[in-house]
Scaffold this motif. Structure first.
Motif, PDB file in Angstrom:
ATOM      1  N   CYS A   1       3.997   7.069  -9.385  1.00 15.45           N
ATOM      2  CA  CYS A   1       3.181   6.822 -10.578  1.00 15.45           C
ATOM      3  C   CYS A   1       3.720   5.589 -11.307  1.00 15.45           C
ATOM      4  O   CYS A   1       4.891   5.545 -11.677  1.00 15.45           O
ATOM      5  CB  CYS A   1       3.196   8.028 -11.494  1.00 15.45           C
ATOM      6  SG  CYS A   1       2.625   9.545 -10.684  1.00 15.45           S
ATOM      7  N   ILE A   2       2.869   4.614 -11.499  1.00 10.29           N
ATOM      8  CA  ILE A   2       3.319   3.319 -11.993  1.00 10.29           C
ATOM      9  C   ILE A   2       3.845   3.377 -13.416  1.00 10.29           C
ATOM     10  O   ILE A   2       4.717   2.606 -13.810  1.00 10.29           O
ATOM     11  CB  ILE A   2       2.177   2.276 -11.883  1.00 10.29           C
ATOM     12  CG1 ILE A   2       2.703   0.868 -12.152  1.00 10.29           C
ATOM     13  CG2 ILE A   2       1.010   2.636 -12.799  1.00 10.29           C
ATOM     14  CD1 ILE A   2       3.769   0.408 -11.190  1.00 10.29           C
TER      15      ILE A   2
ATOM     16  N   LEU B   1      -3.055   4.338  -9.630  1.00 12.89           N
ATOM     17  CA  LEU B   1      -2.075   4.746 -10.642  1.00 12.89           C
ATOM     18  C   LEU B   1      -0.981   5.624 -10.057  1.00 12.89           C
ATOM     19  O   LEU B   1       0.190   5.504 -10.420  1.00 12.89           O
ATOM     20  CB  LEU B   1      -2.761   5.534 -11.766  1.00 12.89           C
ATOM     21  CG  LEU B   1      -3.424   4.805 -12.919  1.00 12.89           C
ATOM     22  CD1 LEU B   1      -4.040   5.827 -13.870  1.00 12.89           C
ATOM     23  CD2 LEU B   1      -2.427   3.930 -13.674  1.00 12.89           C
ATOM     24  N   GLU B   2      -1.372   6.527  -9.160  1.00 18.47           N
ATOM     25  CA  GLU B   2      -0.485   7.567  -8.628  1.00 18.47           C
ATOM     26  C   GLU B   2      -0.667   7.660  -7.110  1.00 18.47           C
ATOM     27  O   GLU B   2      -1.234   8.619  -6.602  1.00 18.47           O
ATOM     28  CB  GLU B   2      -0.821   8.916  -9.276  1.00 18.47           C
ATOM     29  CG  GLU B   2      -0.883   8.881 -10.795  1.00 18.47           C
ATOM     30  CD  GLU B   2      -1.537  10.112 -11.399  1.00 18.47           C
ATOM     31  OE1 GLU B   2      -1.351  10.328 -12.603  1.00 18.47           O
ATOM     32  OE2 GLU B   2      -2.241  10.855 -10.669  1.00 18.47           O
ATOM     33  N   PRO B   3      -0.203   6.675  -6.365  1.00 23.01           N
ATOM     34  CA  PRO B   3      -0.612   6.502  -4.965  1.00 23.01           C
ATOM     35  C   PRO B   3      -0.281   7.625  -4.007  1.00 23.01           C
ATOM     36  O   PRO B   3      -0.986   7.799  -3.009  1.00 23.01           O
ATOM     37  CB  PRO B   3       0.100   5.205  -4.553  1.00 23.01           C
ATOM     38  CG  PRO B   3       1.205   5.021  -5.535  1.00 23.01           C
ATOM     39  CD  PRO B   3       0.709   5.602  -6.815  1.00 23.01           C
TER      40      PRO B   3
ATOM     41  N   LYS C   1       0.825  -1.200   0.000  1.00 24.35           N
ATOM     42  CA  LYS C   1       0.000   0.000   0.000  1.00 24.35           C
ATOM     43  C   LYS C   1       0.868   1.262   0.000  1.00 24.35           C
ATOM     44  O   LYS C   1       1.918   1.311   0.616  1.00 24.35           O
ATOM     45  CB  LYS C   1      -0.923  -0.004   1.223  1.00 24.35           C
ATOM     46  CG  LYS C   1      -1.955  -1.121   1.201  1.00 24.35           C
ATOM     47  CD  LYS C   1      -2.849  -1.062   2.418  1.00 24.35           C
ATOM     48  CE  LYS C   1      -3.892  -2.173   2.383  1.00 24.35           C
ATOM     49  NZ  LYS C   1      -4.782  -2.141   3.571  1.00 24.35           N
ATOM     50  N   GLY C   2       0.383   2.269  -0.686  1.00 22.22           N
ATOM     51  CA  GLY C   2       1.079   3.539  -0.734  1.00 22.22           C
ATOM     52  C   GLY C   2       2.222   3.587  -1.726  1.00 22.22           C
ATOM     53  O   GLY C   2       2.934   4.585  -1.804  1.00 22.22           O
ATOM     54  N   ARG C   3       2.398   2.512  -2.491  1.00 21.46           N
ATOM     55  CA  ARG C   3       3.441   2.485  -3.521  1.00 21.46           C
ATOM     56  C   ARG C   3       2.830   2.094  -4.856  1.00 21.46           C
ATOM     57  O   ARG C   3       1.802   1.405  -4.906  1.00 21.46           O
ATOM     58  CB  ARG C   3       4.553   1.494  -3.157  1.00 21.46           C
ATOM     59  CG  ARG C   3       5.266   1.813  -1.856  1.00 21.46           C
ATOM     60  CD  ARG C   3       6.021   3.125  -1.926  1.00 21.46           C
ATOM     61  NE  ARG C   3       6.715   3.405  -0.663  1.00 21.46           N
ATOM     62  CZ  ARG C   3       7.389   4.533  -0.421  1.00 21.46           C
ATOM     63  NH1 ARG C   3       7.449   5.480  -1.334  1.00 21.46           N
ATOM     64  NH2 ARG C   3       7.989   4.724   0.740  1.00 21.46           N
ATOM     65  N   GLY C   4       3.471   2.545  -5.932  1.00 22.17           N
ATOM     66  CA  GLY C   4       3.035   2.133  -7.253  1.00 22.17           C
ATOM     67  C   GLY C   4       3.647   0.796  -7.603  1.00 22.17           C
ATOM     68  O   GLY C   4       2.959  -0.224  -7.693  1.00 22.17           O
ATOM     69  N   ALA C   5       4.964   0.783  -7.784  1.00 21.28           N
ATOM     70  CA  ALA C   5       5.660  -0.470  -8.086  1.00 21.28           C
ATOM     71  C   ALA C   5       5.487  -1.454  -6.946  1.00 21.28           C
ATOM     72  O   ALA C   5       5.441  -1.073  -5.774  1.00 21.28           O
ATOM     73  CB  ALA C   5       7.142  -0.196  -8.337  1.00 21.28           C
TER      74      ALA C   5
ATOM     75  N   ALA D   1      10.328   8.208 -16.120  1.00 17.17           N
ATOM     76  CA  ALA D   1      11.571   8.560 -15.437  1.00 17.17           C
ATOM     77  C   ALA D   1      12.129   7.414 -14.613  1.00 17.17           C
ATOM     78  O   ALA D   1      13.288   7.475 -14.173  1.00 17.17           O
ATOM     79  CB  ALA D   1      11.342   9.776 -14.534  1.00 17.17           C
ATOM     80  N   ARG D   2      11.355   6.378 -14.399  1.00 17.19           N
ATOM     81  CA  ARG D   2      11.834   5.252 -13.595  1.00 17.19           C
ATOM     82  C   ARG D   2      13.156   4.697 -14.124  1.00 17.19           C
ATOM     83  O   ARG D   2      14.075   4.372 -13.358  1.00 17.19           O
ATOM     84  CB  ARG D   2      10.788   4.136 -13.552  1.00 17.19           C
ATOM     85  CG  ARG D   2       9.575   4.456 -12.697  1.00 17.19           C
ATOM     86  CD  ARG D   2       8.585   3.304 -12.673  1.00 17.19           C
ATOM     87  NE  ARG D   2       7.471   3.558 -11.772  1.00 17.19           N
ATOM     88  CZ  ARG D   2       7.484   3.324 -10.480  1.00 17.19           C
ATOM     89  NH1 ARG D   2       8.578   2.810  -9.918  1.00 17.19           N
ATOM     90  NH2 ARG D   2       6.438   3.583  -9.717  1.00 17.19           N
ATOM     91  N   ASN D   3      13.261   4.574 -15.436  1.00 19.47           N
ATOM     92  CA  ASN D   3      14.475   3.989 -16.020  1.00 19.47           C
ATOM     93  C   ASN D   3      15.728   4.774 -15.662  1.00 19.47           C
ATOM     94  O   ASN D   3      16.820   4.199 -15.564  1.00 19.47           O
ATOM     95  CB  ASN D   3      14.337   3.908 -17.540  1.00 19.47           C
ATOM     96  CG  ASN D   3      13.340   2.847 -17.974  1.00 19.47           C
ATOM     97  OD1 ASN D   3      13.272   1.777 -17.383  1.00 19.47           O
ATOM     98  ND2 ASN D   3      12.556   3.139 -18.993  1.00 19.47           N
TER      99      ASN D   3
END
Length: 357
Positions: free
Chosen positions: A82-83, A205-207, A8-12, A87-89
């Motif tokens: 945001c899942i 989607l954007e926790p 909970k509270g996370r996207g990934a 920018a994650r990469n």
């Protein structure tokens, strides 16, 4: 959604392997059992702020798909989670995972205001809009503690230099005073991301982002002060928010947006694995349908790197979305236009009295 296995509270929901690292992540059953027997948590799920000290802060943007020439980021990684975030990469370049590490290991550039001032004072620099948050949100939760965005805005105003902002956090209203000063000289443009009007969709989607209601309120406050706001309906994800385009456009227009833009979702690099794992846990009944529709928009793959196409998509589904966006602009933005920012004031403020000699 399986609440027992969902963080909970996370996207990934995982840490994917870093392609630049020889090491990989693995949660071993024996370790998890040890934690259970000891009454300990195998993962604290806490956010870490890690200071870094780059030599420069302003980045030249060479991609033809991105509507900016220069960007800067005070933070690397983003707690918003945001899942779908492209920018994650970039977190892999710092030695971390694009998954949970991106949301929990936030790199903080404490020297950002000083580096920005040095750039704006450089003899070779000519005024051109610099966009904050080209990579990660400049008003993410870390900004409450470090206030680097506000300090950088003060530098922009000191040198009368144009600046753009991309955010989905109403913390931007904290800096309304300096934004109004910048706007008095035509030096500020704000882009607010609104992905859905559904709070249920927004939360998964954007926790850790601001609620949709508060984002629209922020848009209304900024526009009431004459500060130009562009609404970013991004990304559009087939099967998740693609049906909301007209309602989204109407809502942002009614709340004062000068213009609207959109991009199609694309899941390059590690994001494809992260998103696939997430949707099978968060929306198992829709997972296959959504993934297949995204693939249809990108030549049969989740990972699309083709310039000029990757942000727009192709095929029947993408065409339908483009048609809907054109209709939305005709209905709600036909008489509106986002202004060009002022680049004429900077030179005298950079040079000061030296031009007299």
């Amino acid at each position: 959604m399986n609440s027992d296995s969902f963080i909970k509270g996370r996207g990934a929901q995982q840490n994917t392997d870093n392609k630049f690292s020889a090491y990989s992540y693995e949660s071993r059953d024996d370790f998890l059992e040890f934690c259970r027997l000891e009454g300990e948590s195998a993962d604290t799920n806490k956010t870490q702020y890690i200071p870094i000290f780059p030599k420069t802060i302003v980045n030249k943007v060479t991609s033809t798909d991105i509507g900016m020439s220069y960007s800067m980021n005070m933070y690397q990684g983003c707690e918003h989670g945001c899942i779908y975030c492209y920018a994650r990469n970039s977190h892999e370049y710092w030695g971390y995972s694009a998954g949970l590490d991106f949301e929990r290991k936030i790199l903080v550039k404490h020297d950002a205001p000083k580096l920005l001032e040095a750039k704006l004072k450089s003899k070779s620099w000519k005024a051109c809009t610099i966009v904050l948050s080209g990579n990660t949100d400049c008003y993410q939760p870390a900004e409450k503690e470090f206030q680097l965005t506000r300090k950088c805005l003060e530098v922009f105003f000191k040198y009368r230099h144009p600046v753009g902002i991309i955010t989905k956090n109403t913390l931007i209203l904290r800096d309304l005073d300096i934004l109004k000063e910048l706007n008095n000289h035509g030096l500020i443009g704000v882009n607010i991301s609104v992905t859905s009007l559904s709070e249920k969709t927004r939360r998964i989607l954007e926790p850790r982002t601001t609620t949709i209601k508060k984002r629209l309120e922020a848009m209304r406050v900024l526009s009431s002060e004459g500060i130009p706001v562009n609404a970013m309906l991004a990304p559009i994800i087939p099967g998740i928010n693609s049906h909301e385009i007209l309602n989204l456009a109407k809502a942002v227009s009614e709340n004062g947006a000068f213009s609207m833009t959109f991009t199609m979702v694309r899941l390059n690099g590690a994001i494809g694995e992260i998103f696939t794992d997430w949707i099978k846990k968060a929306l198992p009944d829709r997972a296959d349908k959504v993934l297949h529709q995204i693939q249809e928009c990108h030549g049969g793959t989740l990972s699309d790197s083709r310039f000029g196409i990757r942000g727009r998509g192709e095929g029947k589904i993408a065409t339908q979305i483009h048609d809907m966006v054109r209709l939305a602009k005709h209905l709600y933005f036909i008489d509106k236009k986002f202004p060009k920012l002022n680049t004429e004031l900077h030179q005298p403020f950079k040079d000061g009295q030296m031009k007299l000699f």
